[in-house]
Design a protein around this motif. Structure first.
Motif, PDB file in Angstrom:
ATOM      1  N   UNK A 132     -32.586   8.424  -2.421  1.00 55.54           N
ATOM      2  CA  UNK A 132     -32.838   7.165  -1.727  1.00 55.54           C
ATOM      3  C   UNK A 132     -33.025   6.020  -2.706  1.00 55.54           C
ATOM      4  N   UNK A 133     -32.571   4.829  -2.310  1.00 55.13           N
ATOM      5  CA  UNK A 133     -33.064   3.601  -2.930  1.00 55.13           C
ATOM      6  C   UNK A 133     -33.850   2.867  -1.846  1.00 55.13           C
ATOM      7  N   UNK A 134     -34.953   2.270  -2.210  1.00 55.95           N
ATOM      8  CA  UNK A 134     -35.776   1.655  -1.168  1.00 55.95           C
ATOM      9  C   UNK A 134     -36.654   0.525  -1.697  1.00 55.95           C
ATOM     10  N   UNK A 135     -36.920  -0.413  -0.797  1.00 56.20           N
ATOM     11  CA  UNK A 135     -37.913  -1.463  -1.022  1.00 56.20           C
ATOM     12  C   UNK A 135     -39.132  -1.248  -0.132  1.00 56.20           C
ATOM     13  N   UNK A 136     -39.159  -0.123   0.582  1.00 54.39           N
ATOM     14  CA  UNK A 136     -40.145   0.053   1.646  1.00 54.39           C
ATOM     15  C   UNK A 136     -41.419   0.734   1.161  1.00 54.39           C
ATOM     16  N   UNK A 137     -42.508   0.012   1.227  1.00 52.02           N
ATOM     17  CA  UNK A 137     -43.813   0.601   0.932  1.00 52.02           C
ATOM     18  C   UNK A 137     -44.212   1.609   2.014  1.00 52.02           C
ATOM     19  N   UNK A 138     -43.735   1.392   3.243  1.00 55.53           N
ATOM     20  CA  UNK A 138     -44.049   2.333   4.330  1.00 55.53           C
ATOM     21  C   UNK A 138     -43.444   3.705   4.051  1.00 55.53           C
ATOM     22  N   UNK A 139     -42.203   3.733   3.567  1.00 57.40           N
ATOM     23  CA  UNK A 139     -41.562   5.013   3.263  1.00 57.40           C
ATOM     24  C   UNK A 139     -42.292   5.722   2.136  1.00 57.40           C
ATOM     25  N   UNK A 140     -42.628   4.998   1.078  1.00 60.83           N
ATOM     26  CA  UNK A 140     -43.333   5.599  -0.056  1.00 60.83           C
ATOM     27  C   UNK A 140     -44.698   6.124   0.368  1.00 60.83           C
ATOM     28  N   UNK A 141     -45.432   5.339   1.120  1.00 59.14           N
ATOM     29  CA  UNK A 141     -46.771   5.766   1.544  1.00 59.14           C
ATOM     30  C   UNK A 141     -46.715   6.956   2.498  1.00 59.14           C
TER      31      UNK A 141
END
Length: 467
Positions: free
Chosen positions: A360-369
């Protein structure tokens, strides 16, 4: 097989190194090189066969055409596999202009290296055949636990004289290359960041392609087909072309059934809940979205951007997913509500536990958390089991810290190179700390959230002081 990738001078990336885990994540601000890393990796996984040169002596080809049978000791090729791979990596950067749809020479000083653990043969047996113009050319087989490949010519004596020895050599090279290296590189499926546009305009893209083929069929010898191709068909980066080709072949794709559909239908049910419905395709290649609990049939341009964003992933999960795949998703959070960002993170974790590697590439803090939560809950402690049950987490969603690799794309100090006296700064990938108790640490997200919280605290306390 664990893979380590090293990049140099690829787009904005000056130098970088990363390893593929069961779940690999690249975070970072905009324009820090995430797409360059993703596209370069995908391009190699999709084309490595073109660059690996399998040495076969001409004497062996002549003997094969004479006797009709050739026995190949595959261990001899395994011994030189790393050398062949190193040479392939030297040649691969020549392909990067096409991978990125860039001007010729853009990547003239780029370097790409991919390394893995010991290359070994699969122990299972198999057999197959190669056809030319729907006629069998040769058969090949390997018995279980055997290291010998047996190739048999499928034509008679009269036909032998017509066989091109170069074609036979290339065919053998392809077979041997697959046997030696296919266990080393996963089959990659990519859902690019442009997938929403591809879903919206798939009919127009297919129409353009059919029109081009029709023009080619009508053309006489006076027309340069290369010129026709360059004028009529725009070149896209290979991940976007892959998206277009996949959507363009859905009539055939939907006839297949993935191992997920056969063995784990609950995953597909959870995915349908995330998108709020299901997709359907008609015999005339018309795509529809059917919202859950309704009889509506919405075209893609009538559907939400979230529906369009996950169309290719839907058909991958239903129809073509295989164990051992590498599923690459560029910014899965596109158009998703925060709650569904959490749910898609849990779905990716389930795929990992089913044997599909995820990148994945992501800017999402929700996904990481949410992934942090899945790591933190994956311990045999009574209070954690209670929390998981109370919040609806399934055991199949929980992952271990050592299954995950996270990298931050940012500007940082680079390793010293030969001849340098001091370390230079450049865009690279910095490994993030992953703790088995507390999960993933991504400073860039934390700093942004801390800054926002501070501003809001200042606003609240400032208003009180004004009174």
């Amino acid at each position: 097989m664990s893979l380590t990738v090293k990049l140099k001078n690829i787009g904005i990336i000056k130098q970088a190194e990363f390893s593929l885990g069961d779940l690999t994540i690249i975070c970072g601000e905009n324009n820090t090189g995430k797409s360059y890393v993703t596209y370069a990796l995908y391009g190699f996984l999709g084309s490595w066969r073109k660059f690996i040169d399998i040495p076969i002596e001409d004497d062996h080809i002549h003997k094969f055409l004479k006797d009709g049978v050739l026995k190949v000791n595959l261990t001899e090729y395994v011994k030189i596999a790393n050398q062949m791979l190193a040479e392939a990596c030297k040649r691969y950067p020549e392909q990067l202009d096409k991978v990125f749809a860039a001007s010729e020479g853009t990547f003239h000083n780029s370097e790409f290296h991919i390394e893995g653990s010991t290359i070994h043969l699969q122990d299972y047996g198999f057999e197959g055949n190669v056809e030319i113009n729907q006629e069998p050319l040769l058969f090949y087989s390997k018995e279980k636990n055997s290291e010998e490949l047996i190739i048999t010519l499928a034509v008679d004596g009269k036909q032998k004289r017509k066989i091109d020895s170069i074609l036979v050599k290339d065919t053998m090279s392809s077979i041997i290359g697959d046997l030696v290296f296919s266990n080393s590189f996963p089959r990659a499926f990519i859902s690019s960041a442009e997938r929403t546009g591809v879903a919206t305009f798939h009919k127009e893209l297919n129409f353009a392609r059919h029109r081009l083929l029709k023009e080619m069929a009508r053309s006489d010898q006076q027309i340069d087909l290369r010129t026709l191709l360059s004028n009529a068909y725009q070149i896209y980066p290979s991940p976007i072309e892959a998206d277009m080709n996949f959507i363009g072949q859905l009539q055939d794709v939907v006839k297949k059934k993935s191992f997920i559909a056969k063995e784990h239908p609950g995953v597909l049910e959870d995915f349908a809940d995330i998108i709020g419905g299901e997709y359907a395709i008609t015999h005339n290649d018309q795509l529809y979205y059917i919202p859950k609990g309704t009889k509506l049939r919405l075209t893609m341009d009538q559907s939400s951007s979230a529906v369009r964003s996950f169309m290719d992933l839907n058909f991958y999960l239903h129809c073509t997913a295989e164990k051992g795949d590498l599923l690459m998703v560029d910014e899965p959070e596109l158009s998703l509500h925060p709650e569904n960002q959490r749910r898609i993170a849990r779905l990716f974790a389930r795929l990992v536990n089913l044997g599909v590697k995820v990148f994945l590439t992501t800017h999402s803090d929700y996904i990481i958390k949410e992934l942090n939560t899945l790591i933190m809950l994956n311990h045999d402690k009574p209070h954690l089991k209670t929390i998981a049950e109370e919040n609806g987490y399934q055991k199949s969603e929980l992952i271990k810290a050592d299954q995950v690799k996270v990298y931050i794309a940012e500007k940082a100090l680079l390793p010293l190179e030969e001849g340098q006296k001091r370390r230079m700064r450049g865009h690279t990938l910095v490994p993030a700390d992953i703790d088995r108790e507390f999960g993933i640490e991504v400073d860039s997200f934390d700093k942004t959230i801390d800054t926002m919280n501070k501003i809001q605290r200042d606003i609240v306390w400032g208003a009180k002081q004004d009174k």
